[in-house]
Design an enzyme around this catalytic site. Structure first.
Site, mmCIF file in Angstrom:
data_model
loop_
_atom_site.group_PDB
_atom_site.id
_atom_site.type_symbol
_atom_site.label_atom_id
_atom_site.label_comp_id
_atom_site.label_asym_id
_atom_site.label_seq_id
_atom_site.Cartn_x
_atom_site.Cartn_y
_atom_site.Cartn_z
ATOM 1 C CD GLN A 53 60.333 56.245 148.546
ATOM 2 O OE1 GLN A 53 59.186 56.636 148.437
ATOM 3 N NE2 GLN A 53 60.717 55.401 149.484
ATOM 4 C CD GLU A 88 65.865 45.537 109.381
ATOM 5 O OE1 GLU A 88 65.749 44.383 109.818
ATOM 6 O OE2 GLU A 88 66.935 46.165 109.341
HETATM 7 N N1 COS Z 1 58.928 33.375 106.142
HETATM 8 C C1 COS Z 1 58.563 32.640 105.071
HETATM 9 N N2 COS Z 1 57.374 32.819 104.403
HETATM 10 C C2 COS Z 1 56.561 33.800 104.855
HETATM 11 C C3 COS Z 1 56.872 34.605 105.967
HETATM 12 C C4 COS Z 1 58.118 34.359 106.634
HETATM 13 N N3 COS Z 1 58.483 35.062 107.684
HETATM 14 N N4 COS Z 1 55.878 35.493 106.176
HETATM 15 C C5 COS Z 1 54.952 35.258 105.237
HETATM 16 N N5 COS Z 1 55.358 34.238 104.433
HETATM 17 C C6 COS Z 1 54.648 33.652 103.315
HETATM 18 C C7 COS Z 1 53.240 33.221 103.757
HETATM 19 O O1 COS Z 1 53.251 31.910 104.288
HETATM 20 C C8 COS Z 1 52.467 33.287 102.463
HETATM 21 O O2 COS Z 1 52.787 32.130 101.685
HETATM 22 P P1 COS Z 1 51.739 31.471 100.635
HETATM 23 O O3 COS Z 1 51.527 32.498 99.557
HETATM 24 O O4 COS Z 1 52.440 30.259 100.153
HETATM 25 O O5 COS Z 1 50.486 31.201 101.418
HETATM 26 C C9 COS Z 1 53.086 34.490 101.755
HETATM 27 O O6 COS Z 1 54.402 34.627 102.305
HETATM 28 C C10 COS Z 1 52.294 35.764 101.959
HETATM 29 O O7 COS Z 1 52.203 36.002 103.354
HETATM 30 P P2 COS Z 1 51.090 36.940 104.002
HETATM 31 O O8 COS Z 1 49.731 36.546 103.481
HETATM 32 O O9 COS Z 1 51.281 36.961 105.470
HETATM 33 O O10 COS Z 1 51.480 38.357 103.345
HETATM 34 P P3 COS Z 1 50.852 39.816 103.526
HETATM 35 O O11 COS Z 1 50.816 40.452 102.196
HETATM 36 O O12 COS Z 1 49.574 39.748 104.313
HETATM 37 O O13 COS Z 1 51.994 40.609 104.338
HETATM 38 C C11 COS Z 1 53.234 41.441 106.245
HETATM 39 C C12 COS Z 1 52.425 40.312 105.589
HETATM 40 C C13 COS Z 1 52.442 42.689 106.526
HETATM 41 C C14 COS Z 1 53.687 40.813 107.554
HETATM 42 C C15 COS Z 1 54.488 41.770 105.370
HETATM 43 O O14 COS Z 1 54.092 42.445 104.195
HETATM 44 C C16 COS Z 1 55.529 42.620 106.109
HETATM 45 O O15 COS Z 1 56.353 42.101 106.839
HETATM 46 N N6 COS Z 1 55.491 43.958 105.916
HETATM 47 C C17 COS Z 1 56.496 44.858 106.475
HETATM 48 C C18 COS Z 1 57.639 44.948 105.536
HETATM 49 C C19 COS Z 1 58.831 45.607 106.097
HETATM 50 O O16 COS Z 1 59.395 45.158 107.087
HETATM 51 N N7 COS Z 1 59.255 46.680 105.431
HETATM 52 C C20 COS Z 1 60.458 47.359 105.783
HETATM 53 C C21 COS Z 1 61.495 47.045 104.759
HETATM 54 S S1 COS Z 1 63.114 46.985 105.358
HETATM 55 S S2 COS Z 1 63.489 48.742 105.986
#
Ligand code: COS
Length: 392
Positions: A284, A368
């Site tokens: 189990q 990512e």
């Molecule tokens: N699609 C379209 N627009 C988006 C979006 C999405 N998925 N996510 C955010 N936005 C837009 C927001 O609406 C905002 O627009 P406005 O400036 O017009 O208001 C702008 O982008 C900034 O968004 P936000 O304030 O959420 O940005 P942050 O700097 O707080 O960052 C995170 C948000 C942390 C979520 C982002 O930086 C992230 O995804 N980081 C991880 C990156 C990553 O995956 N790195 C690995 C690289 S590939 S190996």
């Protein structure tokens, strides 16, 4: 034999079931995971063969430039990644990076950019890479410092990018850089940079626990034509996020493929290993593990294909993709760890299938968007939906 009952879920159409069956056959006949230590060569080979067999057509959008469909079908790329990952982590990597590396062009490229780059990506004749992260800006994309300064009809890039998958073997990079239209996230733009452009160098090749091509790039007075910009100046952050919205869901699918492989291996071992005059599976304590593993696999599949289906309906999936990526990668780590435990000493022998999976899965919880970034995204979206409801 992996469980295929999920293909009957209402998320899928007949063409998805056919695609999965065709790919399963092709993968069984064509994929071997023995690349004799030359990861670059193996990766190039996978790209060429995936291209020749037509699978890379799914990684790009636009039928006139090599794509299978006009819009990337998220369920198709998830089924592709899940199936490839179950057969070989490197085959999945080769497929995924063609999509991630060219995703910004699919979404926002000009017709000329699409013709020039996507056709070759879809044919496996050109290798793509996505260059977003920097030594001091990984999770916090808006803090990036790599700069692109306008100079006549050109932009001049200066700075570094790191953790760049396909770095060193890519034919072109989609590079995000600060163009300064506004502070933070509103001052970034996306560019296509051919690998042979003077001023772009591979500063370092990075070795990781599950080998795949990875590098740090350096740009020094790297001059590119202004026509290499993807989309409009200042749109780079949103282009990066929209690209990640597609491919984060597919990372969940890859994790799901790894988890299914681990569950298959665990079942094989548990049902054949004699122990105390019984089989391991008769205990189990083993059944508890198997139950948790099987449930984890289904939870991951439900969240992954919910996000994929929802995107294919034309809806926003930032929250759903984050839930899928976080859950599927974290769950796969647990499922694989349980499979190693069931295999006992053999599970930690170098190059045993579960030992490989144990190494393969780890990076998916980081790249990512690390699990913590997905949590941030889910919490923000949940709070904002709540606040909107309360204001009504
Ligand atoms: N699609 C379209 N627009 C988006 C979006 C999405 N998925 N996510 C955010 N936005 C837009 C927001 O609406 C905002 O627009 P406005 O400036 O017009 O208001 C702008 O982008 C900034 O968004 P936000 O304030 O959420 O940005 P942050 O700097 O707080 O960052 C995170 C948000 C942390 C979520 C982002 O930086 C992230 O995804 N980081 C991880 C990156 C990553 O995956 N790195 C690995 C690289 S590939 S190996």
């Amino acid at each position: 034999m992996s469980d295929k009952s999920y293909l009957d879920w209402p998320f899928f159409d007949d063409r998805h079931r056919q695609l999965q069956a065709d790919l399963e056959r092709w993968a069984s006949d064509n994929i071997t995971d023995d690349h004799h230590g030359d990861t670059d060569a193996a990766c190039r080979d996978f790209v060429a063969r995936l291209g020749a067999a037509g699978w890379l057509r799914y990684a790009v959008g636009g039928t006139s430039c090599g794509g299978q469909y006009d819009v990337i079908d998220t369920r198709a790329i998830c089924l592709l990644r899940e199936t490839l990952a179950r057969h070989s982590g490197l085959a999945d990597f080769a497929f995924a990076m063609q999509g991630l590396g060219s995703g910004a062009i699919t979404l926002h490229g000009t017709p000329q950019q699409k013709q020039r780059y996507l056709k070759k990506v879809a044919a496996g004749a050109s290798i793509a890479a996505f260059a977003l992260s920097e030594p001091n800006s990984g999770s916090d994309v808006a803090a990036m410092s790599c700069a692109a300064r306008r100079d006549g009809n050109d932009y001049v890039l200066d700075g570094e990018k790191t953790w760049i998958s396909n770095g060193g073997i890519a034919n072109f990079y989609v590079v995000f850089a600060r163009t300064g239209e506004a502070p933070g996230s509103r001052g970034l733009s996306a560019f296509i940079v051919d690998a042979t452009t003077p001023g772009l160098e591979i500063a370092e090749r990075i070795k990781v626990i599950a080998p795949h091509p990875l590098a740090r790039l350096r740009f020094t007075e790297c001059r590119i034509p202004a026509g290499s910009m993807i989309g409009m100046p200042g749109q780079g952050f949103k282009i990066a996020m929209q690209t990640l919205d597609i491919f984060r869901t597919s990372v969940a699918a890859a994790a799901l493929g790894f988890a299914r492989h681990a569950l298959d291996e665990a079942l094989r071992r548990a049902t054949t290993r004699p122990m105390f005059n019984q089989k391991l599976a008769d205990f189990q304590i083993t059944q508890t593990k198997l139950a948790q593993m099987a449930t984890g696999v289904d939870i991951s599949a439900l969240l992954t294909y919910r996000a994929a289906w929802q995107r294919d309906q034309g809806q926003t999936v930032t929250r759903e993709a984050a839930m899928a990526k976080m859950t599927a990668t974290e769950t796969a780590q647990q499922v694989i760890d349980a499979a190693v435990q069931i295999w006992g000493g053999l599970g930690v022998v170098s190059e045993h299938p579960v030992e490989r999976l144990y190494r393969e899965i780890r990076a998916l919880r980081i790249y990512e968007g690390a699990t913590e970034v997905q949590q941030l995204i889910i919490a923000r979206q949940t709070l904002s939906a709540y606040e909107q409801e309360v204001r009504k």
